[in-house]
Design an enzyme around this catalytic site. Sequence first.
Site, PDB file in Angstrom:
ATOM      1  N   SER A  48      62.886   5.831 -90.560  1.00  0.00           N
ATOM      2  CA  SER A  48      63.143   5.671 -89.116  1.00  0.00           C
ATOM      3  C   SER A  48      62.459   6.746 -88.270  1.00  0.00           C
ATOM      4  O   SER A  48      63.003   7.175 -87.251  1.00  0.00           O
ATOM      5  CB  SER A  48      64.641   5.618 -88.838  1.00  0.00           C
ATOM      6  OG  SER A  48      65.227   4.510 -89.498  1.00  0.00           O
ATOM      7  N   HIS A 102      58.085   3.642-104.103  1.00  0.00           N
ATOM      8  CA  HIS A 102      58.884   3.436-102.892  1.00  0.00           C
ATOM      9  C   HIS A 102      60.272   2.924-103.284  1.00  0.00           C
ATOM     10  O   HIS A 102      60.416   2.168-104.251  1.00  0.00           O
ATOM     11  CB  HIS A 102      58.176   2.428-101.973  1.00  0.00           C
ATOM     12  CG  HIS A 102      58.804   2.366-100.618  1.00  0.00           C
ATOM     13  ND1 HIS A 102      59.951   1.657-100.378  1.00  0.00           N
ATOM     14  CD2 HIS A 102      58.467   2.961 -99.455  1.00  0.00           C
ATOM     15  CE1 HIS A 102      60.292   1.816 -99.104  1.00  0.00           C
ATOM     16  NE2 HIS A 102      59.410   2.603 -98.518  1.00  0.00           N
ATOM     17  N   LYS A 160      54.414  -2.442 -95.391  1.00  0.00           N
ATOM     18  CA  LYS A 160      55.322  -3.274 -96.197  1.00  0.00           C
ATOM     19  C   LYS A 160      54.815  -4.720 -96.222  1.00  0.00           C
ATOM     20  O   LYS A 160      53.605  -4.932 -96.191  1.00  0.00           O
ATOM     21  CB  LYS A 160      56.757  -3.151 -95.663  1.00  0.00           C
ATOM     22  CG  LYS A 160      57.192  -1.680 -95.538  1.00  0.00           C
ATOM     23  CD  LYS A 160      58.669  -1.498 -95.360  1.00  0.00           C
ATOM     24  CE  LYS A 160      58.979  -0.021 -95.267  1.00  0.00           C
ATOM     25  NZ  LYS A 160      60.404   0.264 -95.180  1.00  0.00           N
ATOM     26  N   GLU A 164      61.964  10.205 -98.700  1.00  0.00           N
ATOM     27  CA  GLU A 164      62.509   9.138 -97.871  1.00  0.00           C
ATOM     28  C   GLU A 164      63.965   8.898 -98.255  1.00  0.00           C
ATOM     29  O   GLU A 164      64.239   8.189 -99.232  1.00  0.00           O
ATOM     30  CB  GLU A 164      61.710   7.853 -98.073  1.00  0.00           C
ATOM     31  CG  GLU A 164      60.255   7.990 -97.700  1.00  0.00           C
ATOM     32  CD  GLU A 164      59.626   6.645 -97.372  1.00  0.00           C
ATOM     33  OE1 GLU A 164      59.110   6.509 -96.259  1.00  0.00           O
ATOM     34  OE2 GLU A 164      59.683   5.734 -98.212  1.00  0.00           O
ATOM     35  N   ASN A 202      53.112   2.591 -93.581  1.00  0.00           N
ATOM     36  CA  ASN A 202      53.469   1.692 -94.679  1.00  0.00           C
ATOM     37  C   ASN A 202      53.827   0.360 -94.044  1.00  0.00           C
ATOM     38  O   ASN A 202      54.909   0.211 -93.485  1.00  0.00           O
ATOM     39  CB  ASN A 202      54.662   2.279 -95.451  1.00  0.00           C
ATOM     40  CG  ASN A 202      55.217   1.315 -96.483  1.00  0.00           C
ATOM     41  OD1 ASN A 202      54.589   0.310 -96.808  1.00  0.00           O
ATOM     42  ND2 ASN A 202      56.401   1.625 -97.005  1.00  0.00           N
ATOM     43  N   GLU A 259      62.070   0.677-102.152  1.00  0.00           N
ATOM     44  CA  GLU A 259      62.201  -0.790-102.202  1.00  0.00           C
ATOM     45  C   GLU A 259      61.662  -1.326-103.530  1.00  0.00           C
ATOM     46  O   GLU A 259      62.182  -2.306-104.069  1.00  0.00           O
ATOM     47  CB  GLU A 259      61.482  -1.419-100.994  1.00  0.00           C
ATOM     48  CG  GLU A 259      62.263  -1.142 -99.708  1.00  0.00           C
ATOM     49  CD  GLU A 259      61.422  -1.059 -98.445  1.00  0.00           C
ATOM     50  OE1 GLU A 259      60.260  -1.487 -98.445  1.00  0.00           O
ATOM     51  OE2 GLU A 259      61.952  -0.535 -97.431  1.00  0.00           O
ATOM     52  N   GLY A 281      57.238   3.323 -91.526  1.00  0.00           N
ATOM     53  CA  GLY A 281      57.357   1.885 -91.761  1.00  0.00           C
ATOM     54  C   GLY A 281      57.267   1.117 -90.463  1.00  0.00           C
ATOM     55  O   GLY A 281      56.178   0.869 -89.933  1.00  0.00           O
ATOM     56  N   GLY A 331      64.496   2.054 -92.338  1.00  0.00           N
ATOM     57  CA  GLY A 331      64.683   0.801 -91.613  1.00  0.00           C
ATOM     58  C   GLY A 331      66.055   0.647 -90.989  1.00  0.00           C
ATOM     59  O   GLY A 331      66.427  -0.437 -90.563  1.00  0.00           O
TER      60      GLY A 331
END
Length: 251
Positions: A214, A96, A11, A168, A9, A98, A235, A174
């Site tokens: 992570s 997701h 992003k 996730e 991903n 985010e 990510g 992150g």
Amino acid sequence: MRKNIVAGNWKMNTTVPEGVALAKEVNEALKGATTKCDVVICVPFTHLVPVADVIDQTVLGLGAENCADHKSGAYTGEVSAPMVASTGAKYVILGHSERRQYYGETAETLREKVALALENGLTPIFCIGEVLEERENGTYNDVVKAQIVDALFNLSAEDFGKLILAYEPVWAIGTGKTATADQAEDMHAHIRAVIAEKYGKEVADNTSILYGGSCKPSNAAEIFSKPDVDGGLIGGAALKCADFMGIVNAF
Ligand code: PGA
């Protein structure tokens, strides 16, 4: 049986030339390599066409990171599922954290997005996961169950069977803080039980459930060794070919 999958991903990272170079590098690394999983990269909308031109999708699958909750029309700035499909991409990340957190995505909009993705032959990589407070107050199993029930349980068993899920934990995205392999396994087993309750054991057993948050070359092998973990949504570590390949090769 379900597949092992490692999906990147990206992003909102890389310019088009940088992204094309990275995609080429990953594609080269995969060509001729023996991997024990399917490998996918999910890239910004602007990158889909030029990346599709330089990769061999029999070794490296391509996906978008989102699609609109409408098919077409007066939705300035949105990109629809038919548009994504017309680039040759085969996957789309939906839900997701985010997107939920910063762009207000709800179960209702996600139901529309999932339906449109499926109608257009795209495989949704559907993300679920609790925030830190929910992990700490012990409601995480209920929270994740509700995310699945509210956005996905309107689907027929046949359509549900086309999904990939990605667990996730938001507190691990992150942050450098990974869920332990046991925490991941417990949640993945819970998710599979939730699916089995609605659609039966066969559908549950055939659903690929990826872990994200992570994930890196140093922890991937332990997490992927768990029976209910079928790969990862990656990510930060997907932005460097060597790191991404290190995770692919963790299988
Ligand atoms: P991360 O992101 O690997 O950088 O934690 C994972 C994701 O958000 O998909």
